[in-house]
Design an enzyme around this catalytic site. Structure first.
Site, PDB file in Angstrom:
ATOM      1  N   HIS A  61       0.687   4.649   4.353  1.00 47.92           N
ATOM      2  CA  HIS A  61      -0.101   5.374   3.183  1.00 47.92           C
ATOM      3  C   HIS A  61       0.455   6.752   2.776  1.00 47.92           C
ATOM      4  O   HIS A  61       0.804   7.362   2.087  1.00 47.92           O
ATOM      5  CB  HIS A  61      -1.471   5.373   3.152  1.00 47.92           C
ATOM      6  CG  HIS A  61      -2.280   3.943   2.958  1.00 47.92           C
ATOM      7  ND1 HIS A  61      -3.528   3.787   3.463  1.00 47.92           N
ATOM      8  CD2 HIS A  61      -1.815   2.842   3.022  1.00 47.92           C
ATOM      9  CE1 HIS A  61      -3.908   2.682   3.237  1.00 47.92           C
ATOM     10  NE2 HIS A  61      -2.707   1.827   3.358  1.00 47.92           N
ATOM     11  N   SER A  96       0.782  -1.149  -0.163  1.00 50.17           N
ATOM     12  CA  SER A  96      -0.102  -0.124   0.109  1.00 50.17           C
ATOM     13  C   SER A  96       0.863   1.316   0.098  1.00 50.17           C
ATOM     14  O   SER A  96       0.554   2.049  -0.807  1.00 50.17           O
ATOM     15  CB  SER A  96      -1.007  -0.177   1.103  1.00 50.17           C
ATOM     16  OG  SER A  96      -1.955  -1.122   1.274  1.00 50.17           O
TER      17      SER A  96
END
Length: 302
Positions: free
Chosen positions: A243, A197
């Protein structure tokens, strides 16, 4: 009167690359003999393999708009990363040791720094949705970005963004103390994270920068990024810190690629990307130096 001498049959020359072979044809470029194995078709006649190789070396390479080497459009790096993640996931399902040895946790980053990289190729073995969502996002973004950047730049963007994701986890894990650990606090420092991610959010960030430079709209991408960002805050077990770290790193890498896209300076892009990676290292080392040595040098947390 003069008498005509008899014509002697032509003696074949010897191929300079294969002295044991006769060569009846000469290269149209250098004039040297070339045996059938060393002949390559040319617009007029044939050329030898040496001249073809030299022409390929000296002729200008086709480049993408951002300075990378143009390809046939196939995102081979994207497919390779997906394959590596799939193989790693099968390894995780086969043995829990794969996850424990290569997942990232801030307390292990100082003594086992390779985890900053390896964690970006692992996924949660408890749910296949994690790897499916990430690989679908990577496949979608890679088909767009890799031909635009070139394979080498795309690979560098992915790897540096993945490392940036783990750096984000480390910087936002707080400042653990011995007293805090004894009191059951500072759990973020010991929480393991896995997943692509961070790197994928780096691709998101790069896409916004590159599209803006090209004058293309990224309106649909804003919604996708916002939804994924919200999930990171609302659902437990998702590292929004990774993220954020990957997203910021991807933006910086894309700015560097745009800055050094032109012919006269494109070779400097690798120095600049190296400096981005070096900055991540410096910031991370600085963070670890604020942590007590007893915590920084841990290899096992009980």
């Amino acid at each position: 009167m003069t008498s005509e001498a008899g014509h002697q049959p032509a003696v074949p020359s010897v191929c300079p690359r294969h002295p044991d072979r006769e060569a009846y044809v000469r290269c149209q470029r250098c004039g040297r003999p070339a045996c059938p194995e060393c002949q390559r078709p040319a617009p007029v006649g044939i050329q030898c393999v040496d001249c073809v190789r030299e022409a390929a070396r000296t002729s200008p390479q086709a480049r993408t708009i951002f300075g990378g080497r143009a390809t046939d459009g196939r995102p081979l790096v994207t497919y390779t990363i997906i394959g590596m993640c799939a193989l790693a996931y099968l390894g995780q399902l086969a043995s829990s040791e794969v996850t424990s040895r290569f997942a990232f946790a801030p307390y292990l980053g100082w003594t086992e720094p390779w985890r900053f990289v390896t964690a970006a190729f692992l996924h949660s073995p408890s749910t296949y949705l994690h790897i499916l969502f990430n690989m679908f996002a990577l496949w979608t973004l890679g088909q767009y970005l890799e031909p635009m950047l070139g394979r080498a730049r795309f690979a560098a963007l992915y790897l540096i963004s993945g490392i940036g994701g783990q750096v984000g986890v480390t910087l936002l894990a707080g400042s653990p103390t011995l007293a805090g650990i004894a009191a059951g606090q500072d759990r973020a420092w010991f929480t393991a994270v896995v997943g692509a991610s961070g790197a994928i959010f780096g691709l998101f960030g790069a896409l916004l920068v590159l599209n803006r430079h090209l004058g293309r709209s990224s309106a649909a991408m804003y919604a996708t990024i916002a939804i994924n960002a919200v999930f990171g805050f609302l659902y437990p077990g998702i590292s929004w810190q990774a993220h954020l770290g990957g997203f910021v790193t991807g933006i910086i890498c894309a700015l560097v690629i745009v800055l050094f896209r032109r012919q006269g300076v494109r070779h400097l892009v690798w120095i600049a990307l190296g400096l981005v990676l070096g900055l991540l290292v410096v910031v991370t080392v600085g963070k670890y130096l604020t942590v007590p040595p007893e915590i920084r040098n841990l290899t096992v947390f009980r």
